[in-house]
Design a protein around this motif. Structure first.
Motif, mmCIF file in Angstrom:
data_model
loop_
_atom_site.group_PDB
_atom_site.id
_atom_site.type_symbol
_atom_site.label_atom_id
_atom_site.label_comp_id
_atom_site.label_asym_id
_atom_site.label_seq_id
_atom_site.Cartn_x
_atom_site.Cartn_y
_atom_site.Cartn_z
ATOM 1 N N LEU A 4 -0.175 6.948 7.915
ATOM 2 C CA LEU A 4 -0.021 5.829 8.842
ATOM 3 C C LEU A 4 1.223 6.008 9.701
ATOM 4 C CD1 LEU A 4 -1.209 3.127 9.729
ATOM 5 C CD2 LEU A 4 0.190 2.033 7.986
ATOM 6 N N ARG A 5 2.310 6.474 9.095
ATOM 7 C CA ARG A 5 3.526 6.724 9.885
ATOM 8 C C ARG A 5 3.292 7.793 10.939
ATOM 9 N NH1 ARG A 5 6.537 7.435 5.057
ATOM 10 N NH2 ARG A 5 6.941 5.378 4.244
ATOM 11 N N GLN A 6 2.551 8.849 10.584
ATOM 12 C CA GLN A 6 2.277 9.919 11.545
ATOM 13 C C GLN A 6 1.367 9.430 12.656
ATOM 14 O OE1 GLN A 6 0.727 13.109 9.196
ATOM 15 N NE2 GLN A 6 2.738 13.720 8.417
ATOM 16 N N ALA A 7 0.427 8.559 12.328
ATOM 17 C CA ALA A 7 -0.511 8.072 13.346
ATOM 18 C C ALA A 7 0.145 7.076 14.294
ATOM 19 C CB ALA A 7 -1.712 7.424 12.667
ATOM 20 N N THR A 8 1.122 6.325 13.821
ATOM 21 C CA THR A 8 1.754 5.306 14.664
ATOM 22 C C THR A 8 3.120 5.739 15.173
ATOM 23 O OG1 THR A 8 2.719 4.225 12.722
ATOM 24 C CG2 THR A 8 0.578 3.416 13.497
ATOM 25 N N ARG A 9 3.467 7.019 14.999
ATOM 26 C CA ARG A 9 4.759 7.540 15.442
ATOM 27 C C ARG A 9 4.815 7.523 16.965
ATOM 28 N NH1 ARG A 9 5.850 13.662 15.430
ATOM 29 N NH2 ARG A 9 3.638 13.481 15.145
ATOM 30 N N ALA A 65 -6.086 -1.134 -15.825
ATOM 31 C CA ALA A 65 -5.530 0.125 -15.351
ATOM 32 C C ALA A 65 -4.444 0.582 -16.301
ATOM 33 C CB ALA A 65 -4.953 -0.047 -13.952
ATOM 34 N N GLY A 66 -4.520 1.835 -16.715
ATOM 35 C CA GLY A 66 -3.491 2.421 -17.553
ATOM 36 C C GLY A 66 -2.431 3.088 -16.704
ATOM 37 N N ALA A 67 -1.477 3.722 -17.347
ATOM 38 C CA ALA A 67 -0.375 4.360 -16.627
ATOM 39 C C ALA A 67 -0.866 5.503 -15.748
ATOM 40 C CB ALA A 67 0.653 4.875 -17.633
ATOM 41 N N GLU A 68 -1.875 6.225 -16.214
ATOM 42 C CA GLU A 68 -2.402 7.335 -15.418
ATOM 43 C C GLU A 68 -3.056 6.836 -14.128
ATOM 44 O OE1 GLU A 68 -5.922 10.641 -15.846
ATOM 45 O OE2 GLU A 68 -4.874 10.009 -17.655
ATOM 46 N N GLN A 69 -3.841 5.777 -14.233
ATOM 47 C CA GLN A 69 -4.497 5.233 -13.039
ATOM 48 C C GLN A 69 -3.475 4.642 -12.074
ATOM 49 O OE1 GLN A 69 -5.557 4.424 -16.149
ATOM 50 N NE2 GLN A 69 -7.626 5.216 -16.289
ATOM 51 N N ILE A 70 -2.438 4.007 -12.603
ATOM 52 C CA ILE A 70 -1.408 3.433 -11.737
ATOM 53 C C ILE A 70 -0.647 4.540 -11.015
ATOM 54 C CG2 ILE A 70 0.751 2.126 -11.746
ATOM 55 C CD1 ILE A 70 -0.489 0.395 -13.948
ATOM 56 N N ALA A 71 -0.350 5.638 -11.707
ATOM 57 C CA ALA A 71 0.341 6.768 -11.070
ATOM 58 C C ALA A 71 -0.521 7.381 -9.971
ATOM 59 C CB ALA A 71 0.701 7.817 -12.120
ATOM 60 N N GLN A 72 -1.824 7.497 -10.225
ATOM 61 C CA GLN A 72 -2.732 8.048 -9.214
ATOM 62 C C GLN A 72 -2.794 7.129 -7.999
ATOM 63 O OE1 GLN A 72 -6.739 8.559 -10.589
ATOM 64 N NE2 GLN A 72 -7.442 9.454 -8.671
ATOM 65 N N LEU A 73 -2.865 5.826 -8.221
ATOM 66 C CA LEU A 73 -2.877 4.889 -7.096
ATOM 67 C C LEU A 73 -1.567 4.936 -6.314
ATOM 68 C CD1 LEU A 73 -4.633 1.816 -8.719
ATOM 69 C CD2 LEU A 73 -5.502 3.235 -6.858
ATOM 70 N N SER A 74 -0.451 5.134 -6.995
ATOM 71 C CA SER A 74 0.838 5.247 -6.308
ATOM 72 C C SER A 74 0.869 6.482 -5.417
ATOM 73 C CB SER A 74 1.978 5.305 -7.318
ATOM 74 O OG SER A 74 2.049 4.107 -8.042
ATOM 75 N N ARG A 75 0.334 7.596 -5.912
ATOM 76 C CA ARG A 75 0.281 8.812 -5.083
ATOM 77 C C ARG A 75 -0.607 8.611 -3.862
ATOM 78 N NH1 ARG A 75 0.109 11.119 -10.288
ATOM 79 N NH2 ARG A 75 -2.166 11.309 -10.181
ATOM 80 N N GLU A 76 -1.756 7.972 -4.055
ATOM 81 C CA GLU A 76 -2.662 7.716 -2.925
ATOM 82 C C GLU A 76 -2.016 6.782 -1.909
ATOM 83 O OE1 GLU A 76 -6.497 6.363 -4.189
ATOM 84 O OE2 GLU A 76 -6.748 8.027 -5.582
ATOM 85 N N LEU A 77 -1.304 5.769 -2.388
ATOM 86 C CA LEU A 77 -0.636 4.844 -1.486
ATOM 87 C C LEU A 77 0.451 5.552 -0.692
ATOM 88 C CD1 LEU A 77 -0.370 1.938 -0.514
ATOM 89 C CD2 LEU A 77 1.196 1.537 -2.410
ATOM 90 N N ALA A 78 1.212 6.434 -1.327
ATOM 91 C CA ALA A 78 2.249 7.192 -0.625
ATOM 92 C C ALA A 78 1.628 8.083 0.449
ATOM 93 C CB ALA A 78 3.055 8.023 -1.615
ATOM 94 N N ALA A 79 0.494 8.708 0.132
ATOM 95 C CA ALA A 79 -0.181 9.553 1.124
ATOM 96 C C ALA A 79 -0.694 8.714 2.295
ATOM 97 C CB ALA A 79 -1.331 10.313 0.469
ATOM 98 N N LEU A 80 -1.227 7.549 2.009
ATOM 99 C CA LEU A 80 -1.709 6.686 3.096
ATOM 100 C C LEU A 80 -0.560 6.213 3.978
ATOM 101 C CD1 LEU A 80 -4.378 4.547 1.235
ATOM 102 C CD2 LEU A 80 -4.778 6.157 3.096
ATOM 103 N N ARG A 81 0.571 5.887 3.374
ATOM 104 C CA ARG A 81 1.728 5.465 4.168
ATOM 105 C C ARG A 81 2.216 6.604 5.054
ATOM 106 N NH1 ARG A 81 5.139 2.127 -0.373
ATOM 107 N NH2 ARG A 81 3.922 0.204 -0.221
#
Length: 98
Positions: A74-79, A55-71
């Motif tokens: 998840l917070r909205q669903a378990t609020r 994974a390069g820097a671009e793929q890692i940044a994309q995965l970080s954005r996806e992880l933030a969206a999933l979190r």
């Protein structure tokens, strides 16, 4: 002993053995440096390709954005329900026909 010419030419004095040890450590360090440089060069080339195994820097940044969206999802669903939500739910249950 491995860094000398052969079994018949190894240092016999303590100073010679110490010098041989220092030369051997230096040789291993230089060999390790060139090996690491070659490995980082090949890994860097592999990371720049989209289809590469690394994974390069671009793929890692994309995965970080996806992880933030999933979190966030998840917070909205378990609020826990707010007080306005519980009041609306109790009014709806009181007005439901039985």
């Amino acid at each position: 002993m491995l860094t000398t010419v052969g079994p018949e030419f190894w240092p016999r004095s303590p100073e010679g053995r110490m010098l041989c040890l220092l030369i051997a450590v230096y040789a291993f360090a230089v060999f390790g440096y060139f090996t690491a440089a070659l490995a980082s060069f090949s890994i860097g080339r592999e990371a720049r390709h989209r289809d590469g195994d690394l994974a390069g820097a671009e793929q890692i940044a994309q995965l970080s954005r996806e992880l933030a969206a999933l979190r966030r999802d998840l917070r909205q669903a378990t609020r826990p329900p707010s007080s306005a939500d519980t009041e609306a739910g109790s009014r709806a249950s009181n007005s439901a026909p039985e």
